[in-house]
Structure formats: structure tokens, C-alpha cells
Design a protein around this motif. Structure first.
Motif, short mmCIF file in Angstrom:
data_model
loop_
_atom_site.label_atom_id
_atom_site.label_comp_id
_atom_site.label_asym_id
_atom_site.label_seq_id
_atom_site.Cartn_x
_atom_site.Cartn_y
_atom_site.Cartn_z
N LEU A 170 0.83 -1.21 0.00
CA LEU A 170 0.00 0.00 0.00
C LEU A 170 0.86 1.25 0.00
CD1 LEU A 170 -2.94 -0.84 2.40
CD2 LEU A 170 -3.11 -0.11 0.03
N ARG A 171 1.96 1.24 0.73
CA ARG A 171 2.87 2.39 0.76
C ARG A 171 3.44 2.65 -0.64
NH1 ARG A 171 4.28 1.89 5.42
NH2 ARG A 171 5.56 0.02 5.25
N ARG A 172 3.83 1.58 -1.35
CA ARG A 172 4.35 1.75 -2.72
C ARG A 172 3.26 2.28 -3.66
NH1 ARG A 172 6.78 -3.26 -1.63
NH2 ARG A 172 5.58 -4.35 -3.22
N VAL A 173 2.03 1.80 -3.49
CA VAL A 173 0.91 2.30 -4.30
C VAL A 173 0.72 3.79 -4.04
CG1 VAL A 173 -1.60 2.19 -4.63
CG2 VAL A 173 -0.26 0.08 -4.54
N GLU A 174 0.72 4.18 -2.76
CA GLU A 174 0.56 5.60 -2.40
C GLU A 174 1.67 6.45 -3.01
OE1 GLU A 174 0.60 5.39 1.85
OE2 GLU A 174 -1.53 4.93 1.98
N GLU A 175 2.92 5.97 -2.95
CA GLU A 175 4.04 6.72 -3.52
C GLU A 175 3.90 6.86 -5.03
OE1 GLU A 175 7.35 4.41 -2.10
OE2 GLU A 175 7.23 5.26 -0.07
N ALA A 176 3.46 5.81 -5.70
CA ALA A 176 3.28 5.87 -7.16
C ALA A 176 2.17 6.85 -7.53
CB ALA A 176 2.97 4.48 -7.70
N VAL A 177 1.07 6.82 -6.78
CA VAL A 177 -0.02 7.76 -7.06
C VAL A 177 0.45 9.19 -6.80
CG1 VAL A 177 -2.31 8.52 -6.29
CG2 VAL A 177 -1.87 6.09 -6.69
N GLN A 178 1.21 9.41 -5.73
CA GLN A 178 1.73 10.75 -5.42
C GLN A 178 2.66 11.25 -6.53
OE1 GLN A 178 0.80 12.99 -3.30
NE2 GLN A 178 2.33 14.42 -4.03
N ARG A 190 6.08 7.79 -18.28
CA ARG A 190 6.26 6.62 -19.13
C ARG A 190 6.63 5.41 -18.28
NH1 ARG A 190 9.19 8.70 -22.88
NH2 ARG A 190 7.39 9.06 -24.19
N GLY A 191 5.96 4.29 -18.50
CA GLY A 191 6.23 3.07 -17.75
C GLY A 191 5.65 3.07 -16.35
N HIS A 192 4.95 4.13 -16.01
CA HIS A 192 4.38 4.28 -14.67
C HIS A 192 3.05 3.53 -14.62
CE1 HIS A 192 4.42 6.82 -10.99
NE2 HIS A 192 3.13 6.56 -11.02
N ARG A 193 2.98 2.48 -13.80
CA ARG A 193 1.75 1.69 -13.67
C ARG A 193 1.51 1.41 -12.20
NH1 ARG A 193 2.29 -3.41 -17.53
NH2 ARG A 193 2.24 -4.22 -15.45
N VAL A 194 0.26 1.51 -11.81
CA VAL A 194 -0.13 1.20 -10.45
C VAL A 194 -1.56 0.69 -10.50
CG1 VAL A 194 -0.96 3.52 -9.92
CG2 VAL A 194 -0.17 2.07 -8.06
N ALA A 228 -9.38 -5.59 -0.79
CA ALA A 228 -8.62 -4.74 -1.71
C ALA A 228 -7.90 -5.61 -2.73
CB ALA A 228 -7.60 -3.91 -0.95
N TRP A 229 -7.78 -5.08 -3.94
CA TRP A 229 -6.93 -5.66 -4.98
C TRP A 229 -5.77 -4.69 -5.14
CZ3 TRP A 229 -7.38 -10.27 -7.31
CH2 TRP A 229 -8.60 -10.94 -7.23
N LEU A 230 -4.55 -5.19 -5.04
CA LEU A 230 -3.36 -4.34 -5.14
C LEU A 230 -2.41 -4.95 -6.16
CD1 LEU A 230 -2.80 -3.85 -1.32
CD2 LEU A 230 -3.90 -2.25 -2.89
N LEU A 231 -1.90 -4.13 -7.06
CA LEU A 231 -0.95 -4.58 -8.08
C LEU A 231 0.46 -4.34 -7.58
CD1 LEU A 231 -0.30 -5.58 -10.95
CD2 LEU A 231 -0.53 -3.20 -11.72
N ASP A 232 1.26 -5.38 -7.54
CA ASP A 232 2.66 -5.29 -7.15
C ASP A 232 3.50 -5.55 -8.40
OD1 ASP A 232 5.24 -5.51 -6.19
OD2 ASP A 232 4.69 -6.74 -4.47
N LEU A 233 4.05 -4.49 -8.98
CA LEU A 233 4.82 -4.64 -10.21
C LEU A 233 6.19 -5.25 -9.97
CD1 LEU A 233 3.73 -1.41 -12.03
CD2 LEU A 233 3.18 -3.76 -12.64
N GLU A 234 6.70 -5.17 -8.74
CA GLU A 234 7.98 -5.83 -8.45
C GLU A 234 7.85 -7.34 -8.58
OE1 GLU A 234 9.38 -4.49 -4.65
OE2 GLU A 234 9.65 -2.44 -5.35
N GLN A 235 6.70 -7.88 -8.17
CA GLN A 235 6.46 -9.32 -8.29
C GLN A 235 5.59 -9.65 -9.49
OE1 GLN A 235 5.47 -11.43 -4.68
NE2 GLN A 235 6.20 -9.72 -3.45
N GLU A 236 5.16 -8.62 -10.23
CA GLU A 236 4.28 -8.76 -11.38
C GLU A 236 3.09 -9.65 -11.04
OE1 GLU A 236 6.42 -9.79 -14.92
OE2 GLU A 236 7.32 -7.81 -15.02
N CYS A 237 2.38 -9.23 -10.00
CA CYS A 237 1.28 -10.03 -9.49
C CYS A 237 0.23 -9.13 -8.85
CB CYS A 237 1.84 -10.99 -8.43
SG CYS A 237 0.66 -12.14 -7.74
N TRP A 238 -1.04 -9.48 -9.05
CA TRP A 238 -2.13 -8.86 -8.31
C TRP A 238 -2.28 -9.60 -6.99
CZ3 TRP A 238 -5.00 -4.57 -9.03
CH2 TRP A 238 -4.96 -3.98 -10.29
N PHE A 239 -2.54 -8.86 -5.92
CA PHE A 239 -2.78 -9.45 -4.62
C PHE A 239 -4.19 -9.10 -4.17
CE2 PHE A 239 1.77 -9.41 -4.71
CZ PHE A 239 2.14 -10.53 -3.98
#
Length: 181
Positions: A89-97, A121-125, A134-145
Motif C-alpha cells: 500500500l505504501r508503494r501504491v501511495e508513492e506511485a499515485v503521489q 512513461r512506464g508508470h503503472r499502479v 482490496a486488490w493491489l498490483l505489485d509490479l515488483e512481483q508482477e502479481c495482483w494481490f
């Protein structure tokens, strides 16, 4: 051969529901009982084709059906729970910010449209919050949680297995904050 398990997607409203043998108001059929579980199999305009648990099929006004909450589909190979959702969630918040900052800079004329495009460019969250789930996308693991009651469960891969080798993920291409390496 075993019949597939009936899994309703909707229920009939508490007052029952008229039905039709075809998507045509001139072909009425037997009304459906209140709160009857049904599976919506087809939609044509406002018409919905439903299947009942006994296999009977009919047409209804699909706008009047009450949707049932659905569990996320199961993966063929169950993955172990991943733990605490807060770091993701912290990484999602940082990406949205970071996206919001780029958008603010564009709106206030501090950067051009091209600079905005380069920055994001290349920014995905990805995040969908629905009550305690909640559904959260983790691009480091390339997986939805899927997160429920504070526990993450890996769910769906973003890429085809083995595809990640030999290429960089979108995270590798994400812009960094000022002052970061």
C-alpha cells in the motif's frame, strides 16, 4: 461425467420477478420466486438470460437482479499468503503521489506535455479498495494481490510465466523521485 457446480451470480429481488421464454414481452413465462439464486449467462440490452439451480432457463429484466458478491477466482496453483499489505500500500501511495505531482506540474505549466509523458512513461499502479477487501498490483512481483482482513494473498500474474526473464519490468523503467539514484 460430473455436472459443473451451480454458482449463482445474482438473486431475484424480494418481490419475485416476471420472466419470459424469449427476450420478447409478448412471450411471458412463469415468474421467479423471491430471492431465488440464478446465474446470469447472457445480456441483450436490458434482457438477461438466467439459469436456475435446477437447470431451468428464462429471460428477465436484468436491471432488477441483485448481484451477489463474488470471491476472486482461484488460481490453479495456490500461492502462499504474502503477509502484511502495508508495504505494498505504501508503494501504491508513492506511485499515485508521483503521478499526481507530474499532473500538477503539467496543469500549472511547469512542464510540457512531452515532459509529462516522459515522466510518467512506464508508470503503472493498480488498486481497487472495496470495504475490507482490496486488490493491489505489485509490479515488483508482477502479481495482483487480494487483501482481506489485513492479509495479502497472491492472485493473478501480470505476465506469462517465464516472460519476465530477459526483460525489465515496468518498475525498472519507472521514473525515480528527485534525488534518488
Amino acid at each position: 461425467m460430473d455436472e459443473p457446480e451451480f454458482r449463482p451470480t445474482h438473486v431475484v429481488p424480494p418481490d419475485g420477478l416476471p420472466s419470459w421464454s424469449a427476450p420478447d414481452p409478448a412471450q411471458p413465462s412463469v415468474p421467479l420466486d423471491p430471492v431465488l439464486p440464478v446465474r446470469l449467462t447472457e445480456v441483450i440490452g436490458d434482457w438477461g438470460h438466467v439459469t436456475c439451480s435446477n437447470g431451468w432457463q428464462t429471460w428477465v429484466d436484468s436491471r432488477l437482479l441483485v448481484a451477489l458478491p463474488q470471491q476472486p477466482p482461484r488460481t490453479p496453483n495456490a500461492l502462499a499468503p504474502a503477509g502484511d499489505p502495508r508495504p505494498l500500500l505504501r508503494r501504491v501511495e508513492e506511485a499515485v503521489q508521483a503521478y499526481r505531482q507530474a499532473l500538477d506540474d503539467l496543469a500549472e505549466g511547469r512542464i510540457s506535455r512531452e515532459a509529462f509523458a516522459d515522466r510518467i512513461r512506464g508508470h503503472r499502479v493498480g488498486a481497487v479498495l472495496d470495504g475490507e477487501s482490496a486488490w493491489l498490483l505489485d509490479l515488483e512481483q508482477e502479481c495482483w494481490f487480494y487483501a482481506r482482513a489485513g492479509q495479502l494473498q497472491p492472485h493473478a500474474a501480470v505476465s506469462i510465466p517465464g516472460e519476465r526473464e530477459g526483460r525489465q519490468s515496468a518498475v525498472d523503467h519507472a521514473p525515480t523521485q528527485a534525488g534518488e539514484p
